[in-house]
Design a protein around this motif. Structure first.
Motif, PDB file in Angstrom:
ATOM      1  N   SER A   5       0.438  -1.409   0.374  1.00  9.23           N
ATOM      2  CA  SER A   5       0.264   0.318  -0.154  1.00  9.23           C
ATOM      3  C   SER A   5       0.857   1.172   0.388  1.00  9.23           C
ATOM      4  N   SER A   6       0.181   2.034  -0.672  1.00  9.55           N
ATOM      5  CA  SER A   6       0.889   3.359   0.036  1.00  9.55           C
ATOM      6  C   SER A   6       1.718   4.209   0.926  1.00  9.55           C
ATOM      7  N   GLU A   7       0.744   3.414   2.180  1.00  9.27           N
ATOM      8  CA  GLU A   7       1.482   4.084   4.362  1.00  9.27           C
ATOM      9  C   GLU A   7       2.421   2.902   3.249  1.00  9.27           C
ATOM     10  N   GLU A   8       3.108   1.987   2.888  1.00  7.55           N
ATOM     11  CA  GLU A   8       3.273   0.371   3.894  1.00  7.55           C
ATOM     12  C   GLU A   8       4.972   1.466   2.712  1.00  7.55           C
ATOM     13  N   LEU A   9       4.743   1.440   1.846  1.00  6.60           N
ATOM     14  CA  LEU A   9       5.752   2.115   1.052  1.00  6.60           C
ATOM     15  C   LEU A   9       6.268   3.557   1.089  1.00  6.60           C
ATOM     16  N   ILE A  10       5.522   4.321   1.938  1.00 10.58           N
ATOM     17  CA  ILE A  10       6.460   5.619   2.984  1.00 10.58           C
ATOM     18  C   ILE A  10       7.000   5.053   3.441  1.00 10.58           C
ATOM     19  N   THR A  11       6.260   3.672   4.822  1.00  7.36           N
ATOM     20  CA  THR A  11       7.182   3.818   5.610  1.00  7.36           C
ATOM     21  C   THR A  11       8.426   2.853   5.528  1.00  7.36           C
ATOM     22  N   ILE A  12       8.436   2.434   4.407  1.00  4.79           N
ATOM     23  CA  ILE A  12       9.624   1.861   3.678  1.00  4.79           C
ATOM     24  C   ILE A  12      10.316   3.400   3.266  1.00  4.79           C
ATOM     25  N   LYS A  13      10.178   3.703   2.429  1.00  8.31           N
ATOM     26  CA  LYS A  13      10.907   4.998   2.071  1.00  8.31           C
ATOM     27  C   LYS A  13      11.555   5.397   3.199  1.00  8.31           C
ATOM     28  N   GLU A  14      11.059   6.522   4.100  1.00  5.67           N
ATOM     29  CA  GLU A  14      11.907   7.167   4.853  1.00  5.67           C
ATOM     30  C   GLU A  14      12.771   5.870   6.358  1.00  5.67           C
ATOM     31  N   ILE A  36       4.596   9.366  -7.860  1.00  7.44           N
ATOM     32  CA  ILE A  36       3.367   8.921  -7.941  1.00  7.44           C
ATOM     33  C   ILE A  36       3.840   7.658  -7.016  1.00  7.44           C
ATOM     34  N   PRO A  37       2.722   6.809  -5.757  1.00  7.87           N
ATOM     35  CA  PRO A  37       3.549   5.893  -5.176  1.00  7.87           C
ATOM     36  C   PRO A  37       3.263   4.911  -6.132  1.00  7.87           C
ATOM     37  N   GLY A  38       3.866   3.845  -6.047  1.00 10.90           N
ATOM     38  CA  GLY A  38       3.725   2.760  -6.669  1.00 10.90           C
ATOM     39  C   GLY A  38       3.894   2.573  -8.316  1.00 10.90           C
ATOM     40  N   LEU A  39       4.177   3.787  -8.695  1.00 12.32           N
ATOM     41  CA  LEU A  39       4.593   3.788 -10.455  1.00 12.32           C
ATOM     42  C   LEU A  39       6.557   4.676 -10.265  1.00 12.32           C
ATOM     43  N   GLU A  40       6.712   4.937  -9.168  1.00  8.46           N
ATOM     44  CA  GLU A  40       8.474   5.403  -8.821  1.00  8.46           C
ATOM     45  C   GLU A  40       9.296   5.040 -10.890  1.00  8.46           C
ATOM     46  N   HIS A  41       9.070   3.712 -10.664  1.00  7.43           N
ATOM     47  CA  HIS A  41       9.943   3.033 -11.834  1.00  7.43           C
ATOM     48  C   HIS A  41       9.446   3.769 -13.289  1.00  7.43           C
ATOM     49  N   LEU A  42       7.771   4.590 -13.168  1.00  7.48           N
ATOM     50  CA  LEU A  42       7.435   4.815 -14.442  1.00  7.48           C
ATOM     51  C   LEU A  42       7.979   6.343 -14.416  1.00  7.48           C
ATOM     52  N   ARG A  99       8.909  21.698 -11.221  1.00  4.89           N
ATOM     53  CA  ARG A  99       8.683  21.136 -10.306  1.00  4.89           C
ATOM     54  C   ARG A  99       8.893  19.401  -9.946  1.00  4.89           C
ATOM     55  N   MET A 100       7.882  19.462 -11.028  1.00  3.77           N
ATOM     56  CA  MET A 100       7.241  17.812 -10.871  1.00  3.77           C
ATOM     57  C   MET A 100       8.075  17.216 -12.274  1.00  3.77           C
ATOM     58  N   LEU A 101       8.673  18.412 -12.995  1.00  2.00           N
ATOM     59  CA  LEU A 101       9.662  17.197 -14.266  1.00  2.00           C
ATOM     60  C   LEU A 101      11.614  16.673 -13.202  1.00  2.00           C
ATOM     61  N   CYS A 102      10.942  17.930 -12.061  1.00  2.03           N
ATOM     62  CA  CYS A 102      12.586  17.717 -11.317  1.00  2.03           C
ATOM     63  C   CYS A 102      12.711  16.385 -10.450  1.00  2.03           C
ATOM     64  N   LEU A 103      11.485  15.849  -9.581  1.00  4.01           N
ATOM     65  CA  LEU A 103      10.897  14.945  -9.491  1.00  4.01           C
ATOM     66  C   LEU A 103      10.964  13.754  -9.967  1.00  4.01           C
ATOM     67  N   PHE A 104      10.661  13.768 -10.984  1.00  6.95           N
ATOM     68  CA  PHE A 104      10.203  12.690 -12.196  1.00  6.95           C
ATOM     69  C   PHE A 104      11.828  12.046 -12.345  1.00  6.95           C
ATOM     70  N   TRP A 105      12.635  13.540 -12.776  1.00  8.91           N
ATOM     71  CA  TRP A 105      13.702  13.078 -14.322  1.00  8.91           C
ATOM     72  C   TRP A 105      15.520  13.233 -13.005  1.00  8.91           C
ATOM     73  N   HIS A 290      -1.827   5.999  -6.469  1.00  5.07           N
ATOM     74  CA  HIS A 290      -1.527   6.359  -7.982  1.00  5.07           C
ATOM     75  C   HIS A 290      -2.770   6.501  -8.503  1.00  5.07           C
ATOM     76  N   ILE A 291      -3.832   5.716  -8.804  1.00  2.00           N
ATOM     77  CA  ILE A 291      -4.982   7.385  -9.285  1.00  2.00           C
ATOM     78  C   ILE A 291      -5.163   8.028  -9.258  1.00  2.00           C
ATOM     79  N   HIS A 292      -6.142   8.381  -7.858  1.00  2.00           N
ATOM     80  CA  HIS A 292      -5.587   9.384  -6.938  1.00  2.00           C
ATOM     81  C   HIS A 292      -5.134  10.754  -7.558  1.00  2.00           C
ATOM     82  N   ILE A 293      -3.802  10.583  -7.083  1.00  2.00           N
ATOM     83  CA  ILE A 293      -2.504  11.567  -7.988  1.00  2.00           C
ATOM     84  C   ILE A 293      -2.519  11.946  -8.798  1.00  2.00           C
ATOM     85  N   PHE A 294      -2.541  10.506  -9.916  1.00  2.93           N
ATOM     86  CA  PHE A 294      -2.475  10.738 -11.494  1.00  2.93           C
ATOM     87  C   PHE A 294      -3.490  11.293 -12.033  1.00  2.93           C
ATOM     88  N   ILE A 295      -4.801  11.272 -11.343  1.00  3.16           N
ATOM     89  CA  ILE A 295      -5.776  12.580 -11.638  1.00  3.16           C
ATOM     90  C   ILE A 295      -5.854  13.788 -11.083  1.00  3.16           C
TER      91      ILE A 295
END
Length: 331
Positions: A5-14, A36-42, A99-105, A290-295
């Motif tokens: 889940s997004s919460e577990e991903l945040i915990t692991i990342k932290e 975008i949680p779960g889509l970091e590889h994209l 700022r978003m592109l700096c995050l992505f790239w 990831h759906i919520h954030i993408f929209i």
């Protein structure tokens, strides 16, 4: 393999990349945008269409502003409102996309606390202004189609200016409290924001006190403003359609329907994505992050991208002046 889940991903990342937050300080020096949680590889690939849309938005809106400024014949209500919308689109997209592109790239996750609050203010206040200018343009179309002989006498330059000022003041007044409220809160849980930008509710979740009243205030303001603008815009287009169907010329009716139809499509995209984002915070607990954030990114990207195309490229007068300017430069 189980999906986290997004919460577990945040915990692991932290635990892996973040130092523990000092609870003695009420506000962190920086936040970390997760993306975008779960889509970091994209992220790299997602950034490509986002960047393309941003370039089109900037070029299109700057072109509209330049053409209207240079041509005295375009200093009409419709084009003055269009300029206001273009300025709003430029600020809205520029406050988020670079700022978003700096995050992505570039993997630039950290953002200063004050910069985060500033970005949040611009996003929410200018989103409200965008909604307000959609309403003013709907009113302009209503007057132009339903009362064509009185169009310029009803919408004088003074009234247009007043309408524009009201839209700006409304956006600033209702959303200035947001960063001020967040500035007062203590943050002792994490400094990772599970989003691509500093969105109010995403930051609010990081506070270590009860934020129910603040959350209700934000959602109520957004819902009331959005609902009023949607209803008034819809009423304007209902009256426009009634007038269009009464036109004696079928060709004129189809032309008016085509113009209004494209306008309505842009407005629907804006309000549907904005409404989805607002109500997901209140009711959509089971919707994947990831759906919520993408929209949520779509209502910041798509309208600034589509507005120059729908309101500019499809407007004959602007087409003519752009072609004229290009042919002069080529010659």
């Amino acid at each position: 393999m189980a999906t986290l889940s997004s919460e577990e991903l945040i915990t692991i990342k932290e635990k892996t990349i973040m130092p523990p937050l000092n609870t003695s300080h009420p506000s962190p020096a920086t936040f970390s945008l997760m993306g975008i949680p779960g889509l970091e590889h994209l992220h790299v690939w997602i950034g490509i269409p986002f960047c393309s849309m941003y370039v089109v938005a900037v070029v299109g809106n700057v072109t509209i502003l330049a053409v209207v400024r240079a041509e005295q014949s375009l200093h009409e209500p419709m084009f003055l409102f269009l300029c206001m919308l273009s300025v709003t689109d430029l600020v809205l997209s520029t406050s988020t996309l670079p700022r978003m592109l700096c995050l992505f790239w570039l993997g630039a996750h950290d953002i200063a606390f004050d910069a985060c609050l500033t970005q949040m203010f611009f996003i929410h206040s200018f989103t409200t202004m965008e909604s307000g200018f959609f309403l003013t343009m709907a009113i302009d179309r209503y007057v132009a189609i339903c009362h064509p002989l009185r169009h310029t006498t009803i919408l004088t330059n003074t009234r247009i200016t007043i309408m524009g000022i009201i839209v700006v003041i409304r956006g600033v007044a209702f959303f200035s409290p947001h960063p001020i409220l967040l500035k007062q809160l203590p943050y002792c849980r994490t400094r990772i924001i599970a989003h691509t930008y500093c969105e109010f509710m995403a930051v609010l979740k990081l506070a270590c006190v009860d934020t129910g009243a603040t959350s209700r205030y934000s959602l109520s303001v957004a819902s009331i403003i959005g609902s009023c603008d949607v209803i008034l815009t819809a009423v304007s287009y209902v009256f426009i359609l009634q007038s269009v169907f009464r036109l004696p010329s079928r060709e004129a009716g189809f032309k008016a329907l085509g113009t209004c139809g494209s306008h309505v499509c842009v407005i629907l995209v804006f309000y549907s994505t904005t409404g989805f984002s607002i109500f997901t915070h209140r009711f959509g607990k089971n919707i994947p992050a990831h759906i919520h954030i993408f929209i949520a990114n779509m209502y910041l990207l798509v309208p600034p991208f589509l507005n120059p195309i729908v309101y500019g490229v499809k407007t004959k007068k602007i087409q003519e002046h752009v072609v004229k300017a290009l042919s002069i430069k080529v010659a």
